[in-house]
Design an enzyme around this catalytic site. Structure first.
Site, PDB file in Angstrom:
ATOM      1  N   GLU A  54     -34.731  40.495 -21.240  1.00 13.66           N
ATOM      2  CA  GLU A  54     -34.893  39.028 -21.165  1.00 13.66           C
ATOM      3  C   GLU A  54     -34.149  38.811 -19.681  1.00 13.66           C
ATOM      4  OE1 GLU A  54     -32.486  36.133 -21.412  1.00 13.66           O
ATOM      5  OE2 GLU A  54     -31.578  36.796 -23.043  1.00 13.66           O
ATOM      6  N   LYS A  58     -26.471  32.185 -30.844  1.00 10.52           N
ATOM      7  CA  LYS A  58     -25.050  31.891 -30.081  1.00 10.52           C
ATOM      8  C   LYS A  58     -24.421  30.879 -30.768  1.00 10.52           C
ATOM      9  CE  LYS A  58     -27.512  31.398 -26.220  1.00 10.52           C
ATOM     10  NZ  LYS A  58     -28.345  32.101 -25.615  1.00 10.52           N
TER      11      LYS A  58
HETATM   12  N1  PSU Z   1     -27.953  35.394 -24.424  1.00  7.71           N
HETATM   13  C1  PSU Z   1     -27.160  35.607 -23.712  1.00  7.71           C
HETATM   14  N2  PSU Z   1     -27.038  34.883 -22.633  1.00  7.71           N
HETATM   15  C2  PSU Z   1     -28.174  34.005 -22.377  1.00  7.71           C
HETATM   16  C3  PSU Z   1     -29.122  33.972 -23.253  1.00  7.71           C
HETATM   17  C4  PSU Z   1     -29.101  34.884 -24.309  1.00  7.71           C
HETATM   18  O1  PSU Z   1     -26.176  36.160 -23.875  1.00  7.71           O
HETATM   19  O2  PSU Z   1     -28.110  33.070 -21.404  1.00  7.71           O
HETATM   20  C5  PSU Z   1     -30.402  32.903 -22.766  1.00  7.71           C
HETATM   21  C6  PSU Z   1     -31.656  33.294 -23.830  1.00  7.71           C
HETATM   22  O3  PSU Z   1     -32.555  33.740 -22.829  1.00  7.71           O
HETATM   23  C7  PSU Z   1     -32.147  32.125 -24.810  1.00  7.71           C
HETATM   24  C8  PSU Z   1     -31.654  31.138 -23.952  1.00  7.71           C
HETATM   25  O4  PSU Z   1     -33.688  32.293 -24.828  1.00  7.71           O
HETATM   26  O5  PSU Z   1     -30.566  31.550 -23.543  1.00  7.71           O
HETATM   27  C9  PSU Z   1     -31.633  29.970 -24.872  1.00  7.71           C
HETATM   28  O6  PSU Z   1     -31.606  28.705 -24.141  1.00  7.71           O
HETATM   29  P1  PSU Z   1     -32.232  27.288 -24.889  1.00  7.71           P
HETATM   30  O7  PSU Z   1     -30.907  27.055 -26.049  1.00  7.71           O
HETATM   31  O8  PSU Z   1     -32.136  26.177 -23.870  1.00  7.71           O
HETATM   32  O9  PSU Z   1     -33.508  27.668 -25.545  1.00  7.71           O
END
Ligand code: PSU
Ligand code: MN
Length: 309
Positions: free
Chosen positions: A27, A159
């Site tokens: 990604e 996360k």
């Molecule tokens: N993993 C990481 N850092 C990030 C992300 C994932 O180590 O920045 C990103 C991914 O692209 C994931 C996004 O889809 O954060 C999630 O954001 P949200 O909670 O707004 O969906």
């Protein structure tokens, strides 16, 4: 115009696909929004290298000038990492970047959608999005993509800034198995421990492929989520992380940060509060996941070869 008319596949990826080499999607929101410069570009290179070292081909996915790129060459990767105001592209943002001819990093959900189009079955990220602590109605589109796109997604858990029990409940509701890679505990991104269970514990890439095939052969359309704990040497204990996460969460609420800005804000704030320690864990787990994803892609390829032999 159809999506296929706006997709650009890199030469490396095209060649690898034509001879069915193992492939791992990566990604790019982590490049555009997850990490500061210049660590973001270094990480992008390191992840691609880790995939290659395990014998697979990396396909970093992103939008440049409104085109969806499957695999980026070096100048494209550098451009993305240095883009001034890139979009964070989830599924709802595809039409925005296409019509504005803009650049952006694809989130887990956005990348999975691209993988579906490009028939890539294995994908590595850091941590998936989920149900936020600050607001239970802020549920990442990553979960919706996991519910509907049958592929293997390797992460280090969700996360830690999220409500992890609520995120796991949600994954159960939408029928996504959570495979602990050599662990029975759901890892919490920066930490190896969360006190929460995975749905199944598997110890090898071959077993993971066997499991995923059984899931899809049984008629399931959802993804298989592989949770790979952050390497021991870079892990931060849950008790050390929790006060920083709570502080960052309070700061976000005070500043009224929500929606797509919330995750990048929290990651950045936690990095400040831990004086860079959380970013080291983040980089380490990203590489670790790229390696495991490449091994899984290799195992998947071997199994497909056996089937046709
Ligand atoms: N993993 C990481 N850092 C990030 C992300 C994932 O180590 O920045 C990103 C991914 O692209 C994931 C996004 O889809 O954060 C999630 O954001 P949200 O909670 O707004 O969906
Ligand atoms: Mn969100």
């Amino acid at each position: 115009m159809r999506l296929k008319d706006m997709v650009l596949t890199s030469n490396e990826v095209k060649q690898a696909m034509s001879i069915s080499l193992p492939m791992v999607a990566l990604e790019s929101t982590v490049i555009t929004h997850g990490l500061p410069r210049p660590q973001n570009l270094t990480l992008a290179h390191d992840m691609e290298r880790a995939v290659r070292e395990e014998g697979a081909t990396p396909a970093t996915i992103a939008f440049l000038d409104g085109c969806l790129h499957i695999g980026l060459n070096e100048p494209e990767l550098e451009r993305l990492a240095n883009e001034k105001e890139p979009y964070k592209v989830g599924p709802r943002d595809f039409a925005t970047v296409i019509t504005k001819e803009a650049c952006g990093g694809t989130t887990v959900a956005g990348t999975m959608f691209a993988c579906k189009h490009a028939s890539i079955k294995v994908f590595a990220t850091g941590g998936i999005g989920g149900v936020h602590r600050e607001s239970h109605s802020d549920i990442s589109a990553d979960l919706q993509a996991l519910a509907t796109i049958p592929m293997i997604v390797v992460c280090a858990g969700a996360k830690a800034i999220l409500d992890l029990p609520a995120t796991l409940e949600y994954l159960e509701t939408i029928g996504v198995p959570v495979v602990g890679y050599d662990t029975t505990e759901f890892p919490a991104f920066y930490s190896r421990e969360s006190g929460l269970d995975v749905s199944v514990n598997l110890a090898t890439p071959q077993e993971i492929v066997h499991f995923a095939k059984a899931h899809w052969d049984a008629g399931m359309q959802s993804a298989v989520l592989v949770a790979n704990p952050v390497p021991l040497g870079d892990a931060i204990s849950k008790s050390e992380m929790e006060p920083h996460i709570e502080q960052a969460s309070k700061d976000a609420q005070k500043k009224k940060i929500h929606g797509k800005e919330l995750t990048p804000f929290l990651l950045k704030r936690i990095n400040e509060l831990t004086k860079g320690k959380s970013m080291r864990a983040n980089l380490s787990l990203l590489l670790n996941n790229a390696r495991l994803a490449a091994q899984i892609a290799g195992a998947l390829r071997s199994r497909e070869k056996q089937k046709w032999a």
